[in-house]
Scaffold this active site. Sequence first.
Site, mmCIF file in Angstrom:
data_model
loop_
_atom_site.group_PDB
_atom_site.id
_atom_site.type_symbol
_atom_site.label_atom_id
_atom_site.label_comp_id
_atom_site.label_asym_id
_atom_site.label_seq_id
_atom_site.Cartn_x
_atom_site.Cartn_y
_atom_site.Cartn_z
ATOM 1 N N HIS A 169 0.836 -1.198 0.000
ATOM 2 C CA HIS A 169 0.000 0.000 0.000
ATOM 3 C C HIS A 169 0.871 1.248 0.000
ATOM 4 C CE1 HIS A 169 -2.579 3.119 1.889
ATOM 5 N NE2 HIS A 169 -3.415 2.644 0.997
ATOM 6 N N GLU B 155 0.296 -0.403 -4.684
ATOM 7 C CA GLU B 155 -0.895 0.422 -4.853
ATOM 8 C C GLU B 155 -0.430 1.847 -4.721
ATOM 9 O OE1 GLU B 155 -3.758 3.182 -3.213
ATOM 10 O OE2 GLU B 155 -2.066 2.359 -2.109
ATOM 11 N N HIS C 280 -1.651 10.534 -2.039
ATOM 12 C CA HIS C 280 -2.892 9.942 -1.538
ATOM 13 C C HIS C 280 -3.972 10.992 -1.255
ATOM 14 C CE1 HIS C 280 -5.596 7.300 0.640
ATOM 15 N NE2 HIS C 280 -5.599 8.185 1.621
ATOM 16 N N ASP D 86 -1.715 6.208 -5.457
ATOM 17 C CA ASP D 86 -2.813 7.138 -5.692
ATOM 18 C C ASP D 86 -2.347 8.230 -6.639
ATOM 19 O OD1 ASP D 86 -4.700 6.136 -3.490
ATOM 20 O OD2 ASP D 86 -2.827 6.443 -2.421
#
Length: 78
Positions: A6, A33, A48, A35
């Site tokens: 993450h 992952e 993020h 953003d």
Amino acid sequence: MLIIAHSGASSLEPENTIRSFKKAHELGADMIELDVRESRDGQLIVIHDHDLNRLFGRGYKVSDLTLAELKEISSRRE
């Protein structure tokens, strides 16, 4: 089983950074992952939050600033 990091290895390196992505790879993550948001001038930014408050103590929205302005704020943190 897949290991998905993450925001990269965000517990060991600053989240959503190349360092964090490289560390996740070194530790064996299968995927990361991340953003993505868009700056005022249409550049894609890996971050993020929709604003800079948590990371930089500023309430500016990512979408209200240009890439150059975001880089300036980010460089003051290092």
